[in-house]
Scaffold this active site. Structure first.
Site, short mmCIF file in Angstrom:
data_model
loop_
_atom_site.label_atom_id
_atom_site.label_comp_id
_atom_site.label_asym_id
_atom_site.label_seq_id
_atom_site.Cartn_x
_atom_site.Cartn_y
_atom_site.Cartn_z
N HIS A 317 -3.35 -5.51 -11.42
CA HIS A 317 -2.25 -5.66 -10.95
C HIS A 317 -1.56 -3.89 -11.58
O HIS A 317 -1.63 -3.43 -12.26
CB HIS A 317 -1.65 -6.36 -12.02
CG HIS A 317 -0.45 -7.27 -11.87
ND1 HIS A 317 0.91 -6.65 -13.00
CD2 HIS A 317 -0.13 -8.51 -12.05
CE1 HIS A 317 1.89 -6.78 -12.36
NE2 HIS A 317 1.33 -8.13 -12.24
N ASP A 373 -0.98 -15.01 -10.64
CA ASP A 373 -0.39 -15.74 -9.27
C ASP A 373 -2.27 -16.52 -9.02
O ASP A 373 -2.01 -17.97 -8.34
CB ASP A 373 -0.06 -14.97 -8.63
CG ASP A 373 1.03 -13.88 -8.55
OD1 ASP A 373 1.31 -15.22 -9.17
OD2 ASP A 373 1.28 -13.01 -8.02
C1 LIG Z 1 -1.82 -5.72 -7.34
C2 LIG Z 1 -2.23 -3.96 -6.30
C3 LIG Z 1 -2.00 -3.81 -5.64
C4 LIG Z 1 -2.18 -2.71 -7.93
O1 LIG Z 1 -2.28 -1.78 -6.63
P1 LIG Z 1 -1.46 -0.09 -8.10
O2 LIG Z 1 -1.48 -0.18 -9.60
O3 LIG Z 1 -0.91 0.36 -6.72
O4 LIG Z 1 -3.54 0.58 -8.33
P2 LIG Z 1 -3.59 0.84 -6.40
O5 LIG Z 1 -3.94 0.35 -5.37
O6 LIG Z 1 -3.52 2.18 -6.76
O7 LIG Z 1 -5.56 0.71 -7.17
C5 LIG Z 1 -5.92 1.43 -8.13
C6 LIG Z 1 -7.95 1.61 -8.30
O8 LIG Z 1 -8.34 0.21 -8.47
C7 LIG Z 1 -8.75 -0.34 -6.80
N1 LIG Z 1 -8.11 -1.10 -7.04
C8 LIG Z 1 -7.48 -1.50 -7.16
N2 LIG Z 1 -6.98 -3.08 -6.56
C9 LIG Z 1 -8.11 -3.58 -6.29
C10 LIG Z 1 -8.58 -4.91 -5.87
N3 LIG Z 1 -8.45 -5.85 -5.57
N4 LIG Z 1 -9.86 -4.78 -5.80
C11 LIG Z 1 -11.04 -3.54 -5.77
N5 LIG Z 1 -10.35 -2.35 -5.90
C12 LIG Z 1 -8.97 -2.05 -6.48
C13 LIG Z 1 -7.93 0.63 -6.17
O9 LIG Z 1 -9.13 0.77 -5.13
C14 LIG Z 1 -7.85 1.86 -6.77
O10 LIG Z 1 -9.16 2.85 -6.98
P3 LIG Z 1 -9.84 4.58 -7.07
O11 LIG Z 1 -8.88 4.79 -8.00
O12 LIG Z 1 -11.16 4.46 -6.78
O13 LIG Z 1 -9.03 4.86 -5.69
C15 LIG Z 1 -3.87 -3.49 -6.02
O14 LIG Z 1 -4.43 -3.84 -7.41
C16 LIG Z 1 -4.53 -4.51 -5.68
O15 LIG Z 1 -4.19 -4.33 -4.00
N6 LIG Z 1 -4.39 -6.33 -5.38
C17 LIG Z 1 -5.16 -7.31 -4.81
C18 LIG Z 1 -4.12 -7.51 -3.78
C19 LIG Z 1 -3.65 -8.88 -5.13
O16 LIG Z 1 -4.07 -9.29 -5.23
N7 LIG Z 1 -2.05 -8.70 -5.29
C20 LIG Z 1 -1.11 -9.59 -6.36
C21 LIG Z 1 -0.92 -8.33 -7.04
S1 LIG Z 1 0.10 -10.11 -8.09
#
Ligand SMILES: CC(C)(COP(=O)(O)OP(=O)(O)OC[C@H]1O[C@@H](n2cnc3c(N)ncnc32)[C@H](O)[C@@H]1OP(=O)(O)O)[C@@H](O)C(=O)NCCC(=O)NCCS
Length: 429
Positions: A317, A373
């Protein structure tokens, strides 16, 4: 005591005092800092260009001031209009909380009746809306059907249609008109979803009644009569009612900042809500659970994701790097409906993923946990909904929250949202 940043621009040698208010600085104050691009001009400070902020994904930028929902992602707390989410969850049902979020107070019976009436009346779809939905194949995806249904509704609402032809703003500063339009928008979405559900299941659609709540009417129009479904969702929806500046709420406000109508603004939010990194993650998470099939196959699946640098959908998240406070409340509901929930074999896979991820350094170090969610989905599945419909219904439960932000924006000065870019010249071959 006043706090500030003391900044010196090494390009010009000039110093600036940037006020800090409640852990925020104003971008406009950063814009006071500036230097000419050409070295020759630096001495004269001619043609100074205001300093810009580059913030990919808006990770450090607040775009609104709001008094609706406060989330503390470090402490793991949520407050709606200053009420802790735990207290509204235990004391009220969704209808009350929806009112609290949009209009700032728990409603009286009279206020509830008024909202029910406006929404109930707007839930009677014109023939064109019914025709649009029934023109889709029964196995079409819900997402494009929602967009079509909302467009058909928008074209039949005389106030919404007028929005683009008025010289002066229709809703900005006109909260009475906005409130009615906002309630109709929510009603249109509920009706569209119910029509889609009935069309897909090849069953008759049941007309709404003005004596029912939004949720009561949604289920009634869908022909769902089991009272356990309404009592479960009346609690679960509280947890999704608002989540401050999410991607989809920002989309609603972005569209709204052009002074467009609320149906169109909400449609922008729905589009974001279906994206794989946002609400659409649920579909992908369930697909993964089905693909994994059994708990024993979880470890190699997760290891493959890590090795490929992929994502485990339903995990992580943007705001919570600790436990999402909604998860404990969802667990209360899961416990209450344990039998129905455990009948879903995918839950065993999900629990095995959770156990593995909770001790895996990759997930622990990045603060990645099952998001609310995903957890809520197990309740929806237990209530008989499939994932495609779950996303639609969760978007509906969030729409009053998004529109509360839209309504709040109508009380603030009009300002078109227009982010900037940093231009990088193409690399020479
Ligand atoms: C929700 C989300 C977009 C938030 O992302 P964010 O705060 O922008 O964080 P980032 O995308 O920069 O990710 C940070 C790190 O965690 C990792 N990461 C984040 N979510 C991950 C996941 N669900 N699975 C595996 N790795 C994940 C990224 O690869 C990144 O790794 P790094 O530091 O080695 O590059 C992300 O956690 C995600 O894509 N989750 C899966 C989709 C999801 O369930 N979305 C619903 C959200 S309510």
């Amino acid at each position: 005591m006043d706090h500030h940043l003391q900044v010196t621009d090494s390009r010009t040698g000039k110093s600036y005092k940037i006020p800090i208010q409640g852990n925020y600085i104003r971008a406009a104050d950063i814009g006071r800092i500036g230097a000419p691009e050409d070295k020759e001009d630096i001495a004269s400070l001619k043609a100074a260009r205001p300093l810009q902020i580059l913030d990919n994904g808006f990770q450090h930028t607040a775009c609104m001031e709001s008094s609706i929902t406060h989330i503390d992602g470090l402490r793991g707390t949520i407050r709606y209009r200053e009420f802790p989410i735990e207290s509204v969850f235990h004391q009220y049902v969704y209808e009350d909380v929806m009112h609290l979020i949009i209009w700032g107070s728990i409603p009286t019976q009279q206020q509830k009746d008024h909202v029910r009436e406006v929404m109930g009346q707007a839930m009677n779809p014109p023939q064109s809306v019914k025709d649009v939905i029934s023109s889709f194949p029964r196995d079409a995806e819900t997402f494009p059907m929602i967009l079509a249904g909302m467009s058909a509704f928008a074209s039949t609402d005389s106030v919404i249609c007028k929005t683009r032809h008025q010289q002066s703003a229709m809703f900005h500063g006109h909260l009475d008109t906005a409130d009615e339009a906002l309630a109709r928008t929510i009603a249109y979405l509920a009706t569209t979803i119910s029509l889609i559900y009935c069309h897909k299941n090849n069953q008759p659609w049941t007309p709404p009644s003005v004596s029912r709540s939004l949720l009561g009417n949604l289920l009634h129009m869908m022909g769902i009569t089991d009272p356990r479904v309404e009592s479960c969702l009346a609690k679960l929806w509280i947890l999704y009612a608002d989540h401050e500046m999410t991607n989809s709420t920002a989309a609603v406000l972005h569209a709204g900042s052009t002074l467009i109508d609320p149906v169109s603004a909400v449609t922008a939010g729905i589009i974001c809500g279906y994206g794989p990194l946002h609400g659409g993650a649920i579909d992908l998470a369930y697909e993964a659970f089905r693909h994994i099939g059994t708990a024993e196959r979880v470890p190699p699946f997760i290891e493959r994701i890590k090795a490929k640098g992929g994502r485990l959908f339903g995990y992580g998240h943007r705001v919570y790097k600790t436990r999402d406070p909604r998860v404990a409340l969802i667990e209360e509901l899961l416990e209450e409906h344990r039998d129905a929930v455990e009948a879903n074999p995918l839950l065993r896979v999900a629990m095995a993923i959770d156990r593995y991820a909770n001790q895996d350094p990759y997930f622990v170090e990045r603060g990645l946990k099952a998001n609310a969610d995903l957890m809520g989905c197990f309740l929806y599945t237990a209530m008989g909904f499939d994932t495609d419909m779950i996303i639609a219904i969760t978007i509906l439960s969030r729409t009053p929250g998004a529109l509360a932000h839209w309504r709040e924006s109508l009380t603030q000065p009009v300002k078109l949202w227009r982010p900037q870019q940093k231009y990088n010249p193409p690399l020479a071959n």
